[in-house]
Design an enzyme around this catalytic site. Structure first.
Site, mmCIF file in Angstrom:
data_model
loop_
_atom_site.group_PDB
_atom_site.id
_atom_site.type_symbol
_atom_site.label_atom_id
_atom_site.label_comp_id
_atom_site.label_asym_id
_atom_site.label_seq_id
_atom_site.Cartn_x
_atom_site.Cartn_y
_atom_site.Cartn_z
ATOM 1 N N MET A 1 0.851 -1.195 0.000
ATOM 2 C CA MET A 1 0.000 0.000 0.000
ATOM 3 C C MET A 1 0.890 1.249 0.000
ATOM 4 S SD MET A 1 -3.431 -0.955 2.046
ATOM 5 C CE MET A 1 -2.826 -0.770 3.696
ATOM 6 N N GLY B 1 11.296 -2.958 5.254
ATOM 7 C CA GLY B 1 10.553 -4.224 5.255
ATOM 8 C C GLY B 1 10.096 -4.575 3.847
ATOM 9 N N HIS B 2 9.479 -3.579 3.159
ATOM 10 C CA HIS B 2 9.035 -3.827 1.782
ATOM 11 C C HIS B 2 10.238 -4.129 0.888
ATOM 12 C CE1 HIS B 2 5.752 -0.997 3.200
ATOM 13 N NE2 HIS B 2 5.064 -2.032 2.797
ATOM 14 N N GLN C 1 5.920 -11.463 7.435
ATOM 15 C CA GLN C 1 5.410 -12.136 8.637
ATOM 16 C C GLN C 1 4.831 -11.156 9.650
ATOM 17 O OE1 GLN C 1 8.218 -14.631 10.997
ATOM 18 N NE2 GLN C 1 6.880 -14.022 12.688
ATOM 19 N N ILE D 1 11.230 -7.192 9.322
ATOM 20 C CA ILE D 1 12.448 -6.378 9.415
ATOM 21 C C ILE D 1 12.243 -5.365 10.548
ATOM 22 C CG2 ILE D 1 14.002 -4.800 8.158
ATOM 23 C CD1 ILE D 1 14.013 -7.667 7.067
#
Ligand code: PAF
Length: 281
Positions: free
Chosen positions: A29, A35-36, A148, A176
């Site tokens: 989004m 993390g992405h 996760q 992350i």
């Protein structure tokens, strides 16, 4: 990186390239963070072509103000994706994904839909399934990469893939974290510096559960976690769940043969944070 805004253009392009390799897909989004980018990296290492989508999906927000406040950083996101080596970015608008409006089909998600996140965010997982089914049917990826951090969402998507009989493999990638332990999240940008520092109490609390689980004092452990969060600036707690990691059923006692996940959802500085930790014995 190729940027496309319509499903038609994207499926034509993907049809041409699939004969030359596999497609990996990272749905997002936007407001991208490390993390992405770790999902993009993993996707690139396991696929020939990496597709990312950015779409702030209105049907998964049960709270209108959360939707309105959701951070949008398109230019920065595009720069980050180019740097990460993403091949294709899909940028649909609401009309493109919901040409007939946003009240759509419903999915039988069983108990997973009404517990934990489902209980506090009614309709959220239906919205996630609606958009992910649409995206999957356009992109038809060989592999789908998700974090996760949204543990229950990953279980829901696994169920969706089974329900719609899709041939995509779900790859769940580790959360992350900042050096402090705070899980990376697009919502973190809304935290004051003070709140961001205090928010590490979620990670510390999950560690506490991990270290004390074998004492079998599950209610005492949850009480301790509640007070730890509350003395660290959290204003309210939706849940502290110590569950069977395969079913998300709440555990009443410790059993070393059962895989455990601890999940927390709580508010700090007006921002709802979620996190989880798998505990293997
Ligand atoms: O996890 C998210 O960012 C969203 O729920 C997803 C999977 C992109 C669907 O809108």
């Amino acid at each position: 990186m190729i940027i496309l805004k319509t499903g038609l253009e994207l499926s034509i392009l993907l049809e041409k390239i699939t004969c030359n390799g596999t497609i990996g897909y990272v749905p997002t989004m936007g407001a991208l963070h490390e993390g992405h980018l770790s999902l993009i990296k993993k996707c690139k290492s396991e696929s020939t072509f990496t597709v990312c989508s950015i779409f702030v999906n209105p049907t998964q927000f049960n709270d209108k103000s959360d939707f309105e406040k959701y951070p949008v950083k398109l230019e920065e996101d595009i720069a980050l994706l180019i740097q990460a080596g993403c091949d294709i970015l899909f940028l649909p608008n609401v009309k493109e994904l919901y040409p007939d409006g946003t009240t759509l089909e419903t999915y039988n998600l069983g108990a997973l839909e009404t517990i934990w996140e489902g209980k506090y965010r009614p309709g959220h997982f239906q919205g996630v399934c609606q958009v992910v089914q649409r995206l999957l049917s356009i992109i038809k990826p060989n592999k789908l990469f998700m974090g996760q951090k949204d543990y229950q969402q990953c279980m829901i998507i696994q169920q969706l893939i089974h329900l719609i009989d899709f041939k995509t493999e779900l790859v769940i990638c580790s959360t992350i974290r900042e050096a402090s332990g705070l899980a990376m999240s697009s919502r973190n940008v809304r935290l004051s510096l003070k709140a961001k520092t205090a928010a590490v109490a979620i990670f510390d609390s999950m560690q506490y559960v991990k270290d004390n689980l074998s004492s079998n004092e599950l209610e005492n452990i949850k009480a301790k976690v509640t007070s730890n969060l509350m003395i660290n600036e959290f204003s309210s707690i939706d849940y502290i769940a110590i569950c069977n990691a395969l079913t998300l059923e709440s555990l009443t006692k410790y059993d070393s043969s059962v895989p455990v996940v601890v999940m927390i959802a709580a508010f700090i500085d007006g921002v709802r944070l979620i996190d989880n930790m798998l505990i293997s014995h």
